[in-house]
Scaffold this motif. Structure first.
Motif, PDB file in Angstrom:
ATOM      1  N   MET A  72      10.774   4.005   3.295  1.00 44.47           N
ATOM      2  CA  MET A  72       9.367   4.038   3.688  1.00 44.47           C
ATOM      3  C   MET A  72       8.667   2.786   3.163  1.00 44.47           C
ATOM      4  SD  MET A  72       7.924   6.510   5.438  1.00 44.47           S
ATOM      5  CE  MET A  72       6.344   7.188   5.913  1.00 44.47           C
ATOM      6  N   ILE A  73       7.808   2.179   3.975  1.00 49.19           N
ATOM      7  CA  ILE A  73       7.029   1.021   3.536  1.00 49.19           C
ATOM      8  C   ILE A  73       5.553   1.242   3.855  1.00 49.19           C
ATOM      9  CG2 ILE A  73       8.947  -0.598   3.869  1.00 49.19           C
ATOM     10  CD1 ILE A  73       7.509  -1.488   6.478  1.00 49.19           C
ATOM     11  N   ASN A  74       4.706   0.460   3.197  1.00 47.53           N
ATOM     12  CA  ASN A  74       3.274   0.446   3.500  1.00 47.53           C
ATOM     13  C   ASN A  74       2.955  -0.913   4.098  1.00 47.53           C
ATOM     14  OD1 ASN A  74       0.409  -0.091   3.183  1.00 47.53           O
ATOM     15  ND2 ASN A  74       0.305   1.728   1.895  1.00 47.53           N
ATOM     16  N   TYR A  75       2.585  -0.937   5.371  1.00 47.49           N
ATOM     17  CA  TYR A  75       2.250  -2.189   6.054  1.00 47.49           C
ATOM     18  C   TYR A  75       0.780  -2.171   6.437  1.00 47.49           C
ATOM     19  CZ  TYR A  75       2.286  -5.976   9.485  1.00 47.49           C
ATOM     20  OH  TYR A  75       2.013  -7.133  10.172  1.00 47.49           O
ATOM     21  N   ASN A  76      -0.016  -3.009   5.739  1.00 45.39           N
ATOM     22  CA  ASN A  76      -1.468  -3.065   5.981  1.00 45.39           C
ATOM     23  C   ASN A  76      -2.123  -1.692   5.910  1.00 45.39           C
ATOM     24  OD1 ASN A  76      -1.539  -5.856   6.267  1.00 45.39           O
ATOM     25  ND2 ASN A  76      -1.314  -5.799   8.492  1.00 45.39           N
ATOM     26  N   GLY A  77      -1.683  -0.874   4.930  1.00 51.97           N
ATOM     27  CA  GLY A  77      -2.295   0.434   4.728  1.00 51.97           C
ATOM     28  C   GLY A  77      -1.707   1.540   5.568  1.00 51.97           C
TER      29      GLY A  77
END
Length: 274
Positions: free
Chosen positions: A1-6
């Motif tokens: 899982m990643i956070n990309y621009n929120g």
């Protein structure tokens, strides 16, 4: 899982392939190439520099010479081959790992846009950078994708609202301009000089081309370090990159020679593309 621009995304939905060593470490190089008059300008010199750069970084070539040329022409034709275009090739190392790579294979991206040649070949006044100092090291001559010195130089030039910025090295020697190599012409001795790569400058393709051309036409040319204190009205100063050559009339408060014949000579040699 990643956070990309929120926004939380699974790894497979990432807008970039992960892991990405180019993004994480600036582990790669790039080339900027001009296509005009139905030709890829300085193709052999660009190819040679790509090989040298990847060899230095221990990255495997992702294509052969003929394949690269075919890729470039394919993209150019898709975007109207009748127009001059600026092409950028970015190559980065594949694989996982922290600083130590696990593999040396590479991925690459080729982009292009319309190319508009500079409207003016004269820079009335350049100023020495107050924020960027260059240093020579094993890869300072490469166009790496970690180009922060030149990004900061471009920001400084914009903030100071000036035409050009001259970059010095840690020895206070003149190294290059913000995005160009430099050539000096002494009107008294009729000698051309350019800073050596040991000054910390980029090994520019147009620099290589002009060095070859000046030597081939019997001009006296050598690589030599110069300081600001050595500049005076006997020197004509020129910047050069793959978009062409320009003449600089003044650096800070130092007035330079405005010999237009030297600019004409440099311009002619630049346009003798091989």
């Amino acid at each position: 899982m990643i956070n990309y621009n929120g926004i939380l995304l699974t790894d497979d939905k990432s807008p970039v392939n992960l892991p990405n060593r180019g993004l994480h470490f600036g582990d790669g190089i790039f080339e900027t190439i001009i296509y005009k008059n139905s030709e890829i300008q300085f193709f052999n010199l660009h190819w040679n520099r790509l090989n040298e750069g990847l060899k230095t970084l221990h990255i495997e070539l992702p294509f052969g010479k003929d394949a690269l040329k075919a890729h470039l022409l394919q993209l150019v034709k898709r975007n109207n081959e009748n127009n001059a275009q600026r092409i950028k090739i970015t190559i980065w190392r594949d694989g996982k790992g922290k600083y130590t790579p696990i593999e040396n294979s590479a991925s690459y991206l080729i982009e292009n846009e319309l190319f508009h040649p500079p409207e003016n070949q004269i820079i009335n006044q350049a100023f020495v950078s107050q924020k960027v100092t260059l240093h020579h090291h094993a890869f300072s001559h490469l166009k790496t994708i970690s180009a922060l010195s030149y990004v900061l130089a471009a920001i400084e030039k914009k903030e100071r609202n000036i035409e050009e910025l001259i970059l010095l090295n840690h020895k206070s020697e003149i190294a290059e301009a913000s995005s160009s190599n430099l050539f000096f012409y002494n009107v008294l001795t009729r000698k051309w000089t350019t800073p050596p790569l040991s000054a910390g400058c980029i090994s520019g393709v147009s620099r290589r081309h002009l060095l070859n051309q000046l030597e081939a036409t019997g001009e006296f040319i050598e690589e030599q370090n110069l300081s600001l204190a050595e500049l005076d009205e006997n020197y004509a100063l020129f910047s050069s990159n793959v978009t062409g050559a320009k003449q600089i009339y003044q650096v800070d408060e130092t007035l330079l020679n405005k010999d237009s014949e030297a600019l004409t000579k440099l311009d002619q040699l630049f346009n003798e593309v091989h």
